[in-house]
Each structure stands twice: as C-alpha cells, then as structure tokens.
Design an enzyme around this catalytic site. Structure first.
Site, short mmCIF file in Angstrom:
data_model
loop_
_atom_site.label_atom_id
_atom_site.label_comp_id
_atom_site.label_asym_id
_atom_site.label_seq_id
_atom_site.Cartn_x
_atom_site.Cartn_y
_atom_site.Cartn_z
N TYR A 131 4.31 7.13 10.53
CA TYR A 131 4.11 6.20 9.42
C TYR A 131 4.78 6.76 8.17
O TYR A 131 5.04 7.96 8.05
CB TYR A 131 2.62 5.97 9.15
CG TYR A 131 1.87 7.19 8.66
CD1 TYR A 131 1.77 7.47 7.30
CD2 TYR A 131 1.25 8.06 9.56
CE1 TYR A 131 1.08 8.59 6.85
CE2 TYR A 131 0.56 9.18 9.12
CZ TYR A 131 0.48 9.44 7.75
OH TYR A 131 -0.20 10.56 7.31
N CYS A 132 5.10 5.86 7.23
CA CYS A 132 5.66 6.25 5.94
C CYS A 132 5.21 5.20 4.91
O CYS A 132 4.37 4.35 5.22
CB CYS A 132 7.18 6.36 6.01
SG CYS A 132 8.00 4.87 6.62
N THR A 133 5.77 5.23 3.72
CA THR A 133 5.26 4.37 2.65
C THR A 133 5.39 2.88 2.97
O THR A 133 4.41 2.15 2.94
CB THR A 133 6.00 4.67 1.33
OG1 THR A 133 5.95 6.07 1.07
CG2 THR A 133 5.36 3.92 0.18
N ILE A 182 2.30 2.33 5.04
CA ILE A 182 0.99 2.55 4.42
C ILE A 182 0.62 1.39 3.50
O ILE A 182 -0.54 0.96 3.45
CB ILE A 182 1.00 3.86 3.61
CG1 ILE A 182 1.39 5.03 4.50
CG2 ILE A 182 -0.36 4.12 2.97
CD1 ILE A 182 1.78 6.28 3.74
#
Length: 448
Positions: free
Chosen positions: A302-304, A331
């Site tokens: 996952y990332c922003t 996220i």
C-alpha cells in the site's frame, strides 16, 4: 499519491506587508458558494481556441470572467460546483508526446485559477490540484480529452469550511487574496516534465504491461490479517513514522528508488553467484541449490494514493513473485471508505500539500511541516530545542550545516518582513529614482 511536493507553504499567518503587492482591485479567483460569475464580460480572461497539437484537438473548454458578483442563490447544485475541492489523480499510459501537453494544460489551470502540481512523463500523468469544483472538473475533462488518459484514477479530498474561508480571503489576516495560511495558493500551479511520473529509477518497469491485483478498501482487512500475507508499506520512512497499517513492514527507505535494493536484500529469492560457484556444478550441488531457493511470499502493498504500488507491483512480478496485491486507491481511499471503528490504520497519513496529514474521513490531521527538511513534525517535536521555525527540526538539525541554517534564517526574516521570499522586488527590476538615474548618467559620461 506520488511523492510530489505540491507547493511551497508555511503555517504562519499572512504578514500585512504582502498586501501592497496585491492589487486592491484584484478579483477573488475562487468565488465562495454565495458568489456567481457576473454576466458582464468587460474583463474576460483569454479562453482556449481550437488548436491542433500532434493531432490532438483541444476544444474551447473555458471562458472565465475574472469579475464576480454576489447573488442571492443559485441552487444547491451551483453551490456545490463553487465549493473548494482537492483532487489527486494519475494514469499510466504510453504518452510519448507528453511535452506538447504541458503548455495548454498549464494555460488552462492558470485561466481557471487552479493550484497544485502535475507531472507529465512518457509513462503518463500524475498530479494533485485544488480549486472550485467546476474548474477542477474542466481541467480533468481536458486531460481526459486525450483517449490515452481516459479513466484517471482519482481521489477527492474535502476542504474544511475554515480552510475554504481562508482560501477565499475572508479573514482579517488575508483580506484581499488567499494567504500563506490557505490550504493551497490559488495563483500557482506547476506542470513539470520528467522521465517518470513516480521515480523508481527503472523506466523499463511498466505498469502498462503488468501490474498486481487490486484489492478494495473493504476487502483489505481480510487480506492483511492473513498470517501468510507479508504487508509492505511502499512509502518512505518519514511518511511511515506518523502512521501505517498494523503489522506492516517498514522498508526504511528515504526514497522510492531504494525499494528495488531493499527487495533484493530482504527476500534473497535465489542463492548468490558466489554461493553457486563455491558448490560447483555437480548434480548434488544443483539439487541443494534448488532446495535453498526461497518461494516468494504473498505480498500486499500500500501507499498514499496507489501510484507507487502500481510500479512496485510490476517490479515484484518481474522478480518472480506470483501473488502480488495492492490497495486500490491507497491509504486515502481506505480512510475515506472504512469506518474508524473497523479500521486497521494507526496514526495519520502524510500528504503532499498544506494539510500535511489527514485522518479518517480525510479530515486534516495534527502534523505541521518542517521547512528545513519538508518532513512532518508533531507538537512534541516543536517543543524540542532543535526545533526552529522555518529552519530545522529534530529530524534534520544534525544534518544541517551552520551555513545552511543561516541561509534558512535569512529566508525566514525576508518572509516575516515582506511576506515573500526575496522582498517585494523579487523578479522585478528596481524602480529608477532620480539619484540612480543621475548616477547612471555620470557613469555613462565617464565611459565615453
């Protein structure tokens, strides 16, 4: 989304000396929900005419007057279209003529008073912009007028009424226009040309060719609580420091370019060349080597906003990983859709704009930004003796030389005195006075 610093921003109040730089007749570029465009077109902004750029037709998408009048209504729909909104977006595509797209896109953003940052590269587009909804939608429609960029992956974040009021200039500290405490500067947009829209340092890794499996926010909890799943945070260390998913692995990278090396060191999917050479090429040695080969684990990343995971998943698939998953929308989408009482997220999410961080529901968080290193700082960090506003924080104090600190202090003094870095004459030639004119004439006489 991607590690894109949107704007140069400060959390101090606007200083009154800047006001003399702003024309008192300057219109409010982003009308509040109670304002509608005037019918008069006495001072219209230039609009796009039909033009051809490498075969791509850009229609007249806007003609916006810079004069507004207050009205008594307009309906809920009109009020909604005049609300301030932040939209992050990206799309991987074969975009070989990306250079030609820059000028018309920047011109349109400036005409519509859109602020933010956009990156164009051969592999697509990545950006985050702010403006009133109807203006933002015109920009997104313009981008998607190119068939290759249709279907932008986008995440929308709300702006609080307080921030919106500041942005529109409805405060005593910024009576004429949006000030330094506004969520975005309405008068500035950056459209940059780069080799990659998110820098992995490996242009050959292409999400257009292969990418991992998307997992919706509602299905994410089930995946990451499975003990056979390795959950990896693809962001950088300063982002992870203020928040992450429970049990996630922190690669401790300072830049996305370090991710491939971390993968090689962490998983060691096959014996090194030295190990193979030491064992020789006998049948027994080859059997032993085969047994030692590690099977890639199931990975959930996952990332922003999802963009870094697109590239990271493509990279892992190329390294032989079979099960690669990533959080769709990142996220931000998870915090938007998953209720706090069901969430596995801990802390706040760093974002690359003046909000600095957001919480569940995408409401602004509690962190501020250190302008010495552009990293998030908490209230506790600002109590440290190593914290100096506009200069250093506990995370960069030891790495800054005294010369660098002094330069930062000088910049801060300029801002406090003039409201802008460099003083009121930055970017302009000083006005000639009688004394300077006489001195110039004398110099010319001597040279003759």
């Amino acid at each position: 989304m991607h590690s894109l610093p949107l704007l140069s921003c400060r959390h101090g109040r606007t200083h009154l000396p800047i006001l003399h730089l702003l024309s008192s007749s300057s219109p409010n570029p982003n009308p509040s929900p109670t304002m509608t465009p005037a019918t008069s077109s006495s001072n219209p902004l230039p609009s796009f005419s039909n033009q051809q750029i490498n075969g791509l037709k850009f229609s007249s998408l806007c003609s916006v007057s810079n004069t507004f009048t207050v009205s008594g209504g307009g309906g809920d729909e009109e009020m909604e279209m005049n609300k301030l909104v932040v939209v992050s977006f990206y799309k991987f595509a074969d975009f070989y003529d990306y250079v030609d797209f820059r000028k018309p896109l920047k011109d349109l953003c400036e005409q519509l008073y859109i602020s933010g940052g956009i990156i164009l590269a051969p592999e697509g587009i990545n950006g985050s912009i702010c403006g009133i909804r109807k203006s933002v939608e015109k920009v997104l429609d313009f981008i998607q007028s190119d068939d290759r960029l249709k279907g932008l992956r986008r995440i929308e974040s709300p702006v609080t009424p307080e921030e919106e009021a500041i942005h529109h200039g409805h405060t005593s500290s910024s009576p004429l226009a949006a000030g330094e405490d506004a969520p975005f500067r309405w008068d500035h947009v950056r459209v940059k040309l780069k080799k990659e829209i998110v820098s992995l340092g490996m242009p050959s890794v292409s999400p257009n060719e292969r990418v991992g499996k998307y997992v919706s926010p509602k299905e994410w909890n089930t995946l990451i609580t499975d003990p056979d799943t390795v959950v990896i945070d693809v962001r950088n260390d300063y982002e992870i420091r203020i928040g992450k998913f429970k049990g996630a692995v922190d690669p401790r990278t300072t830049a996305f370019r370090e991710f491939p090396s971390w993968v090689d060191d962490e998983f060691q999917l096959s014996p090194s060349d030295a190990q193979v050479e030491c064992r020789g090429s006998s049948e027994e040695a080859e059997k032993q080597i085969e047994e030692e080969r590690k099977s890639p684990p199931r990975v959930a990343m996952y990332c922003t906003g999802g963009i870094r995971c697109e590239k990271a998943s493509s990279f892992l698939l190329g390294k032989g990983f079979k099960e690669v998953y990533h959080l769709k929308g990142g996220i931000l989408k998870y915090l938007e859709e998953v209720p706090k009482n069901e969430s596995l997220w801990e802390g706040e999410c760093f974002v690359f704009d003046k909000r600095v961080s957001v919480q569940h529901g995408l409401v602004p968080g509690n962190f501020k930004l250190c302008y010495g290193c552009k990293k998030p700082v908490s209230d506790a960090d600002m109590e440290s003796p190593e914290w100096e506003y506009g200069v250093t924080c506990p995370y960069c104090y030891s790495s800054k030389s005294e010369e660098e600190k002094e330069r930062a202090r000088a910049r801060q003094r300029q801002f406090e005195e003039w409201g802008v870095i460099g003083g009121p004459d930055k970017g302009r030639r000083p006005a000639k006075t009688a004394d300077t004119k006489n001195a110039g004439d004398a110099q010319m006489s001597r040279s003759v």
